[in-house]
Design an enzyme around this catalytic site. Structure first.
Site, PDB file in Angstrom:
ATOM      1  CD  GLN A  86     -36.057  12.418 103.253  1.00 56.19           C
ATOM      2  OE1 GLN A  86     -36.011  13.406 103.981  1.00 56.19           O
ATOM      3  NE2 GLN A  86     -36.267  11.211 103.729  1.00 56.19           N
ATOM      4  CG  ASN A  87     -30.152   9.385 100.401  1.00 52.71           C
ATOM      5  OD1 ASN A  87     -30.512  10.109 101.337  1.00 52.71           O
ATOM      6  ND2 ASN A  87     -29.877   8.114 100.546  1.00 52.71           N
ATOM      7  CB  VAL A  88     -28.253  14.712  96.478  1.00 43.78           C
ATOM      8  CG1 VAL A  88     -29.417  15.584  96.942  1.00 43.78           C
ATOM      9  CG2 VAL A  88     -27.095  14.809  97.474  1.00 43.78           C
ATOM     10  CG  HIS A 104     -34.285  16.646  99.447  1.00 44.11           C
ATOM     11  ND1 HIS A 104     -34.056  16.132 100.706  1.00 44.11           N
ATOM     12  CD2 HIS A 104     -35.549  17.154  99.473  1.00 44.11           C
ATOM     13  CE1 HIS A 104     -35.144  16.315 101.457  1.00 44.11           C
ATOM     14  NE2 HIS A 104     -36.059  16.921 100.732  1.00 44.11           N
TER      15      HIS A 104
HETATM   16  P1  OAD Z   1     -30.764  12.332 108.678  1.00 48.82           P
HETATM   17  O1  OAD Z   1     -29.297  12.496 108.881  1.00 48.82           O
HETATM   18  O2  OAD Z   1     -31.659  13.330 109.268  1.00 48.82           O
HETATM   19  O3  OAD Z   1     -31.191  10.908 109.263  1.00 48.82           O
HETATM   20  C1  OAD Z   1     -30.460   9.749 108.981  1.00 48.82           C
HETATM   21  C2  OAD Z   1     -31.167   8.552 109.556  1.00 48.82           C
HETATM   22  O4  OAD Z   1     -30.405   7.407 109.202  1.00 48.82           O
HETATM   23  C3  OAD Z   1     -31.287   8.567 111.092  1.00 48.82           C
HETATM   24  O5  OAD Z   1     -32.598   8.213 111.484  1.00 48.82           O
HETATM   25  C4  OAD Z   1     -30.269   7.507 111.521  1.00 48.82           C
HETATM   26  O6  OAD Z   1     -30.664   6.836 112.709  1.00 48.82           O
HETATM   27  C5  OAD Z   1     -30.298   6.571 110.331  1.00 48.82           C
HETATM   28  N1  OAD Z   1     -29.101   5.741 110.155  1.00 48.82           N
HETATM   29  C6  OAD Z   1     -27.829   5.974 110.562  1.00 48.82           C
HETATM   30  N2  OAD Z   1     -27.020   4.967 110.200  1.00 48.82           N
HETATM   31  C7  OAD Z   1     -27.784   4.073 109.536  1.00 48.82           C
HETATM   32  C8  OAD Z   1     -27.545   2.826 108.897  1.00 48.82           C
HETATM   33  N3  OAD Z   1     -26.326   2.282 108.874  1.00 48.82           N
HETATM   34  N4  OAD Z   1     -28.580   2.189 108.306  1.00 48.82           N
HETATM   35  C9  OAD Z   1     -29.828   2.729 108.336  1.00 48.82           C
HETATM   36  N5  OAD Z   1     -30.108   3.894 108.915  1.00 48.82           N
HETATM   37  C10 OAD Z   1     -29.116   4.567 109.505  1.00 48.82           C
HETATM   38  O7  OAD Z   1     -30.987  12.158 107.104  1.00 48.82           O
HETATM   39  P2  OAD Z   1     -32.316  12.353 106.249  1.00 48.82           P
HETATM   40  O8  OAD Z   1     -33.529  11.972 107.023  1.00 48.82           O
HETATM   41  O9  OAD Z   1     -32.086  11.697 104.944  1.00 48.82           O
HETATM   42  O10 OAD Z   1     -31.644  17.709 102.782  1.00 48.82           O
HETATM   43  O11 OAD Z   1     -32.304  13.922 106.045  1.00 48.82           O
HETATM   44  C11 OAD Z   1     -33.281  14.520 105.254  1.00 48.82           C
HETATM   45  C12 OAD Z   1     -32.730  15.741 104.569  1.00 48.82           C
HETATM   46  O12 OAD Z   1     -32.124  16.599 105.541  1.00 48.82           O
HETATM   47  C13 OAD Z   1     -31.615  15.473 103.583  1.00 48.82           C
HETATM   48  O13 OAD Z   1     -32.091  15.089 102.323  1.00 48.82           O
HETATM   49  C14 OAD Z   1     -30.871  16.767 103.535  1.00 48.82           C
HETATM   50  C15 OAD Z   1     -30.856  17.088 105.012  1.00 48.82           C
HETATM   51  O14 OAD Z   1     -30.749  18.407 105.371  1.00 48.82           O
HETATM   52  C16 OAD Z   1     -31.030  18.660 102.040  1.00 48.82           C
HETATM   53  O15 OAD Z   1     -29.823  18.837 102.024  1.00 48.82           O
HETATM   54  C17 OAD Z   1     -31.972  19.474 101.234  1.00 48.82           C
END
Ligand code: OAD
Length: 232
Positions: A86-88, A104
């Protein structure tokens, strides 16, 4: 070779210094998502949208892949690895992963607002009002905004269906359709979940590694190696 599919999110890049979205101090705490990441924002507040993505892009040139990205790339020696992210950012690619599908969009790319098939690598970090495609339309970030379709989901479904092993890493599984991809893997495959926080309720086929990406991928490799040895 077994097919190992990775579903990654912002957490995999956190240890590179890129902020996640929903953690404490995450991006959506500072910004209202609809004001920077939606078609409405692009229409009504273009300067802020450009500034938001320019800042993200500029930072991307300053950070490096971390051990989590590197470890996943190394898994290609033993597995047929495909990453759905999902990362850009481009940190999976820079770490050496060869098959990466961006659900995304991609921060370093821009596309035409008049012809979405015209997608370009942006030279440098700054996209400005007045930067146009070859047909004369304004360029926009090549990002899927809230309320927009996620065309890459069609490619992601067969990849998920092909998984012998699934690794979920650094995603809160809050955003659809990405989170819905989990339903496409077979029920009997092992699922490894790497995240310092709990994102899904514990269940019997999920091996949860409650730790950060760097340490988690190292542990994953150890567990996979043991599993491979037991199966031989
Ligand atoms: P989130 O910010 O929602 O979730 C990040 C996840 O990473 C959480 O479950 C954290 O617990 C975990 N995390 C934090 N630090 C970490 C580490 N050091 N190692 C491993 N995990 C860790 O991000 P996404 O799920 O990627 O979309 O968000 C999905 C989408 O929401 C993104 O692509 C973006 C956002 O709005 C758009 O901008 C279209």
């Amino acid at each position: 070779m077994k097919k190992l599919i990775v579903l990654s999110g912002a957490g995999i890049s956190a240890e590179s210094g890129i902020r996640t979205f929903r953690d404490m101090g995450g991006l959506w705490e500072e910004y209202d998502v609809t004001e920077v990441a939606s078609p409405m924002a692009w229409e009504n507040n273009r300067d802020l949208v450009l500034k938001f993505y320019n800042e993200r892009r500029k930072q991307l040139y300053e950070v490096e892949p971390n051990c989590g990205h590197m470890g996943l790339a190394e898994l290609e020696n033993d597995y047929d690895v495909e990453i759905i992210t999902q990362n850009v950012d481009d940190l999976h690619e820079r770490a050496g992963s060869s098959k990466v599908l961006h659900l995304h969009g991609e921060l370093k790319k821009v596309r035409s607002t008049g012809d979405p098939s015209l997608i370009y690598e942006l030279k440098g970090w700054e996209l400005k009002e007045g930067d146009k495609c070859e047909k004369g339309y304004q360029l926009r970030p090549h990002i899927v905004w809230f309320g927009e379709a996620v065309p890459a989901i069609e490619d992601a479904i067969p990849i998920m269906q092909s998984a012998d092993i699934l690794v979920i890493i650094g995603t809160s599984l809050n955003v659809y359709p990405a989170a819905g991809l989990l339903q496409y893997t077979s029920r009997d495959i092992p699922v490894y979940l790497i995240d310092p926080n709990e994102v899904v309720p514990p269940s019997s086929n999920i091996i949860s590694l409650k730790m950060g990406a760097g340490k988690g991928v190292k542990e994953l490799k150890k567990l996979l190696m043991e599993k491979m040895n037991n199966e031989q």
